[in-house]
Write a protein that holds these residues in place. Structure first.
Motif, PDB file in Angstrom:
ATOM      1  N   GLU A   1      44.368  37.322  12.133  1.00 37.39           N
ATOM      2  CA  GLU A   1      44.003  35.900  12.121  1.00 37.39           C
ATOM      3  C   GLU A   1      43.161  35.576  10.891  1.00 37.39           C
ATOM      4  O   GLU A   1      43.344  34.534  10.254  1.00 37.39           O
TER       5      GLU A   1
ATOM      6  N   ARG B   1      43.988  32.903   7.777  1.00 37.09           N
ATOM      7  CA  ARG B   1      43.029  31.889   7.317  1.00 37.09           C
ATOM      8  C   ARG B   1      42.763  32.048   5.823  1.00 37.09           C
ATOM      9  O   ARG B   1      42.714  31.067   5.080  1.00 37.09           O
TER      10      ARG B   1
ATOM     11  N   GLU C   1      52.645  36.781  11.631  1.00 38.70           N
ATOM     12  CA  GLU C   1      52.785  35.976  12.843  1.00 38.70           C
ATOM     13  C   GLU C   1      53.578  36.719  13.920  1.00 38.70           C
ATOM     14  O   GLU C   1      53.258  36.640  15.101  1.00 38.70           O
TER      15      GLU C   1
ATOM     16  N   LEU D   1      51.231  39.341  15.307  1.00 40.54           N
ATOM     17  CA  LEU D   1      50.248  38.692  16.176  1.00 40.54           C
ATOM     18  C   LEU D   1      50.840  38.377  17.543  1.00 40.54           C
ATOM     19  O   LEU D   1      50.208  38.606  18.573  1.00 40.54           O
TER      20      LEU D   1
END
Length: 156
Positions: free
Chosen positions: A69, A73, A17, A20
């Protein structure tokens, strides 16, 4: 790794995160520098080369963002970290051949300043994956082959 969706530890999720967020900020900065895409031919070759380089950088950033991402997921689909056998995200206590014990975290990416992180593709990490408490693993080190016993397995 098993080839299926792999769980993701809280530490790995936080690292992904953070990356990202940094990539998205960088992408926004690169995007601002790109022209509107018109047919303006007034720039010289250096301007055109610079524009092409920024476009290539934008493509690289987009690919990495999509990859991260996707991993988030996948981690969500895989569910919690297993505690019956060693997998990515496991916290594993091992006893080395010299009698010392250490608890390590099996991760995808080693944190620079985290000596307890063992990546799943390192010699020890590969040897531990899929093992259960009580099993002995053998792995290569710069000093030769070593053995360790899996003492216990925990989640995050």
């Amino acid at each position: 790794m098993t080839g299926g969706p792999e769980p993701i530890s809280a530490v790995a999720r936080a690292a992904i995160e953070r990356e990202l967020s940094d990539l998205r900020t960088e992408r926004d900065a690169v995007l601002v520098t790109l022209r509107g895409g018109g047919d303006d031919q007034t720039g010289d070759r250096a301007d055109q080369a610079d524009e092409l380089e920024r476009g290539t950088e934008l493509d690289r950033l987009d690919r990495r963002i999509a990859e991260l991402e996707s991993r988030l997921r996948e981690g969500a689909v895989a569910g919690p970290v297993r505690t019956d056998e060693v997998g990515v995200g496991s916290s594993v206590t091992v006893r080395f051949s010299d009698g010392t014990e250490s608890t390590v975290q099996i991760g995808e990416v080693a944190e620079v300043h985290d000596p307890t992180m063992v990546t799943s593709d390192s010699p020890l990490g590969r040897a531990l994956l899929g093992r259960r408490a009580g099993e002995t693993v053998t792995y290569d080190t710069p000093g030769g082959r070593e053995n360790a016993v899996v003492v216990s397995i925990g989640g995050e």
